[in-house]
Design a protein around this motif. Structure first.
Motif: not given
Length: 184
Positions: A14-43
């Motif tokens: 469940e955590r892995r699925r949630a991380i994938m969903a968060a990663a897609v959403d976060c990276f969709a907003q600011k891209g690879f270069y503009g997104t931090t792993t801290h933002e994804i973890a917090a999301w």
């Protein structure tokens, strides 16, 4: 009573699925270069060290997200395709069905934005490999659905136009140039 192997528990999945969903959403907003792993973890509500236990770095996480979206794309295309790969349908009807399946997928604008950012991040080696795997998988899937290479090229060309129309919200733009691109 035995315990599940490390990393195979339902909670871990469940955590892995949630991380994938968060990663897609976060990276969709600011891209690879503009997104931090801290933002994804917090999301997703996990610690950054936990994220790094699953993925050694941001590039590996992004590549995993590309692979995840590729599977979602394939599953969506197959699920929305006519039975038997469209046997008995005209090539144009098969193409329309495939475009309809793609439209269902990118109705979630985050998926579309994520894919656009993925194309822009191919300067990163793991990302480039994942994006190429994604395109290879989509070409194979669309070839199975439509039958020939020319139809695959037409589908990808139409899909790229659909991407521009969707990401720019051209259906809501009442300008002659937008009407040309949206075929209104």
């Amino acid at each position: 009573m035995s315990m599940p192997a490390a990393g195979t528990s339902t909670k871990s999945d469940e955590r892995r699925r949630a991380i994938m969903a968060a990663a897609v959403d976060c990276f969709a907003q600011k891209g690879f270069y503009g997104t931090t792993t801290h933002e994804i973890a917090a999301w997703v509500g996990v610690s950054q060290p936990y994220l790094y236990r699953l993925y050694p770095n941001k590039e590996a996480l992004f590549a995993a997200a590309v692979d995840h979206v590729s599977v979602v794309m394939t599953d969506t295309l197959v699920a929305h395709s006519p039975a038997s790969g469209g046997a008995g349908l005209s090539p144009e009807a098969r193409l329309d069905a495939a475009r309809g399946a793609y439209a269902a997928l990118v109705a979630d604008r985050n998926v579309l934005r994520f894919l656009m950012h993925a194309n822009c991040a191919v300067g990163e080696p793991l990302v480039a490999q994942a994006v190429r795997r994604c395109y290879a998988k989509q070409v194979d899937t669309v070839r199975q659905l439509l039958g020939d290479d020319e139809a695959v090229r037409r589908w990808f060309g139409a899909g790229m136009l659909d991407n521009v129309v969707a990401v720019l919200g051209l259906a809501d733009v009442d300008e002659p140039w937008a009407q040309v691109l949206t075929a209104r």
